[in-house]
Scaffold this motif. Sequence first.
Motif, PDB file in Angstrom:
ATOM      1  N   ASP A 119       0.817  -1.212   0.000  1.00 51.36           N
ATOM      2  CA  ASP A 119       0.000   0.000   0.000  1.00 51.36           C
ATOM      3  C   ASP A 119       0.855   1.269   0.000  1.00 51.36           C
ATOM      4  N   THR A 120       2.148   1.117  -0.273  1.00 58.24           N
ATOM      5  CA  THR A 120       3.088   2.226  -0.169  1.00 58.24           C
ATOM      6  C   THR A 120       3.786   2.446  -1.503  1.00 58.24           C
ATOM      7  N   ALA A 121       3.950   3.714  -1.911  1.00 57.56           N
ATOM      8  CA  ALA A 121       4.700   4.038  -3.125  1.00 57.56           C
ATOM      9  C   ALA A 121       6.185   4.011  -2.803  1.00 57.56           C
ATOM     10  N   LEU A 122       6.939   3.189  -3.536  1.00 57.48           N
ATOM     11  CA  LEU A 122       8.375   3.030  -3.314  1.00 57.48           C
ATOM     12  C   LEU A 122       9.115   3.833  -4.381  1.00 57.48           C
ATOM     13  N   LEU A 123       9.781   4.904  -3.944  1.00 56.78           N
ATOM     14  CA  LEU A 123      10.372   5.874  -4.860  1.00 56.78           C
ATOM     15  C   LEU A 123      11.847   6.068  -4.562  1.00 56.78           C
ATOM     16  N   SER A 124      12.545   6.678  -5.517  1.00 58.65           N
ATOM     17  CA  SER A 124      13.961   6.974  -5.318  1.00 58.65           C
ATOM     18  C   SER A 124      14.304   8.298  -5.982  1.00 58.65           C
ATOM     19  N   ILE A 125      15.049   9.134  -5.258  1.00 61.01           N
ATOM     20  CA  ILE A 125      15.636  10.317  -5.869  1.00 61.01           C
ATOM     21  C   ILE A 125      17.159  10.210  -5.821  1.00 61.01           C
ATOM     22  N   HIS A 126      17.658   8.976  -5.697  1.00 69.39           N
ATOM     23  CA  HIS A 126      19.102   8.756  -5.731  1.00 69.39           C
ATOM     24  C   HIS A 126      19.556   8.833  -7.187  1.00 69.39           C
ATOM     25  N   GLY A 127      20.218   9.921  -7.536  1.00 70.09           N
ATOM     26  CA  GLY A 127      20.620  10.130  -8.921  1.00 70.09           C
ATOM     27  C   GLY A 127      19.474  10.471  -9.840  1.00 70.09           C
ATOM     28  N   ARG A 128      18.329  10.846  -9.280  1.00 65.49           N
ATOM     29  CA  ARG A 128      17.138  11.190 -10.060  1.00 65.49           C
ATOM     30  C   ARG A 128      16.633  12.562  -9.622  1.00 65.49           C
ATOM     31  N   PRO A 129      15.933  13.281 -10.507  1.00 67.81           N
ATOM     32  CA  PRO A 129      15.441  14.619 -10.142  1.00 67.81           C
ATOM     33  C   PRO A 129      14.434  14.560  -9.001  1.00 67.81           C
ATOM     34  N   LEU A 130      14.527  15.535  -8.122  1.00 65.71           N
ATOM     35  CA  LEU A 130      13.587  15.640  -7.006  1.00 65.71           C
ATOM     36  C   LEU A 130      12.150  15.767  -7.509  1.00 65.71           C
ATOM     37  N   GLU A 131      11.967  16.431  -8.647  1.00 65.00           N
ATOM     38  CA  GLU A 131      10.623  16.700  -9.169  1.00 65.00           C
ATOM     39  C   GLU A 131       9.864  15.433  -9.534  1.00 65.00           C
ATOM     40  N   THR A 132      10.562  14.305  -9.605  1.00 62.51           N
ATOM     41  CA  THR A 132       9.885  13.031  -9.856  1.00 62.51           C
ATOM     42  C   THR A 132       8.781  12.786  -8.829  1.00 62.51           C
ATOM     43  N   LEU A 133       8.947  13.319  -7.622  1.00 64.98           N
ATOM     44  CA  LEU A 133       7.963  13.110  -6.564  1.00 64.98           C
ATOM     45  C   LEU A 133       6.637  13.799  -6.851  1.00 64.98           C
ATOM     46  N   ASN A 134       6.650  14.812  -7.715  1.00 70.38           N
ATOM     47  CA  ASN A 134       5.417  15.576  -7.953  1.00 70.38           C
ATOM     48  C   ASN A 134       4.278  14.718  -8.479  1.00 70.38           C
ATOM     49  N   ALA A 135       4.607  13.636  -9.172  1.00 71.05           N
ATOM     50  CA  ALA A 135       3.555  12.772  -9.729  1.00 71.05           C
ATOM     51  C   ALA A 135       2.931  11.867  -8.683  1.00 71.05           C
ATOM     52  N   GLN A 136       3.491  11.842  -7.473  1.00 68.43           N
ATOM     53  CA  GLN A 136       3.041  10.888  -6.461  1.00 68.43           C
ATOM     54  C   GLN A 136       2.399  11.558  -5.252  1.00 68.43           C
ATOM     55  N   LEU A 137       2.139  12.842  -5.332  1.00 67.57           N
ATOM     56  CA  LEU A 137       1.589  13.566  -4.174  1.00 67.57           C
ATOM     57  C   LEU A 137       0.066  13.552  -4.225  1.00 67.57           C
ATOM     58  N   PHE A 138      -0.518  12.708  -3.386  1.00 66.47           N
ATOM     59  CA  PHE A 138      -1.971  12.588  -3.279  1.00 66.47           C
ATOM     60  C   PHE A 138      -2.348  12.608  -1.804  1.00 66.47           C
ATOM     61  N   PRO A 139      -3.496  13.167  -1.448  1.00 58.20           N
ATOM     62  CA  PRO A 139      -3.915  13.167  -0.039  1.00 58.20           C
ATOM     63  C   PRO A 139      -3.956  11.752   0.521  1.00 58.20           C
ATOM     64  N   GLY A 140      -3.270  11.561   1.646  1.00 57.08           N
ATOM     65  CA  GLY A 140      -3.271  10.268   2.312  1.00 57.08           C
ATOM     66  C   GLY A 140      -2.251   9.277   1.789  1.00 57.08           C
ATOM     67  N   ALA A 141      -1.554   9.600   0.709  1.00 57.34           N
ATOM     68  CA  ALA A 141      -0.573   8.658   0.142  1.00 57.34           C
ATOM     69  C   ALA A 141       0.595   8.473   1.100  1.00 57.34           C
ATOM     70  N   ARG A 142       1.113   7.252   1.120  1.00 54.80           N
ATOM     71  CA  ARG A 142       2.327   6.948   1.873  1.00 54.80           C
ATOM     72  C   ARG A 142       3.474   6.720   0.893  1.00 54.80           C
TER      73      ARG A 142
END
Length: 402
Positions: A119-142
């Motif tokens: 139930d959790t989004a597994l993401l990485s900004i290791h060597g990746r742009p910080l802005e990648t997170l913008n697609a995963q911001l939803f109310p209540g998301a983990r």
Amino acid sequence: MTAWLTIIGIGEDGLDGLGNEARQALALAEVIFGGKRHLVFLPSSAARRISWPSPFSAAERLLLAERGKRVCVLASGDPMFYGVGATITRWIQPKELRIIPAPSSYALAAARLAWPLQDTALLSIHGRPLETLNAQLFPGARLLILSNDGTSPAAISALLCNRNFDQSEVTVLEHLGGPEEQRHDSLACDWSIERVADLNIVAVTCRAETTARSYSLLAGLPDEAFETDGQLTKRDIRAVTLAHLAPLPGQLLWDVGAGSGSIGIEWMRSHPACRSISIEADDSRQQMIRRNAAALGVPGLQLIAGEAPAALNGLETPDAIFIGGGVTDQGVLQHCWEALRPGGRLVANAVTIQSESLLIAWRERIGGTLTRLNVEQAKPLGSFDTWRGALPVTILSVVKGR
């Protein structure tokens, strides 16, 4: 071929966390590769030790030079989850490999937080742009986010605040599984630590303000989600166009005459593995595409500056092509059709009579379907409302034969 390379996942607890299989492989190894922090875990032995080079791309040549010897690679946690193992498998056949994983940072973080990984989004900004997170911001998301370095938690908190997710709960876990493990908890708006340990993972429970903008991953974002100078495939037409393009994980799109970049951006938002190349000749629109891609969480979108068809030469073979601008330009349709892989999809939109006539002629030649869309929206007329129609759009959609 007998496996000559063993990739061993190792945690912050070092050799103490390794099982017998991994220990035996290290004891028999002639050569051991790894990061400097991994190699210091090893006791004295006859094995030659090689630290990863910088840039890491040089590692392929070094590793393949040892083929046939007993070689071990030390990697953090699970080597096949955002790890070095995923890269090495592009160089070496699976039959030459043995992989012994340790728990990933994600698994350890989920255990500390009691979060179900499914139930959790597994993401990485290791060597990746910080802005990648913008697609995963939803109310209540983990979110569980592998950091790039010790400044990442502060950067993530700042991004959350800029997106009006400032009440999000942020937990930073340092040196997971080791003797120096430490935890920091804060709201994004209250984060005050400039730098933590470089080895960290960030857990975020997203809490949105009423002013926060969260966009669905389904096709058809509202027009106001994009910065535009007017060259934008409008929402209703865009949703239908993307349905015809039918993005699939891992596939590549050419967005020819990209305008504001909306088609390529939404293609990439449909799945993290989708890729897009936007071809756009106008300088100001190129910058606009970059800003839109970053704001909507797909900063990896590739941009080619130039006019089709010349700008298409040498590009990677696409799985789908969208022609939104320049459909009547000499040679564009022909070049795109020839470049498309067998089984790929070509979708072209037309507004003018001349471009529509061209699509009708091409349908006679190559097949496919023609769809004409008329979209009307209620608009004020004095104290009442009336229907105002946009220009009708004709869509040619065709699958290339194998």
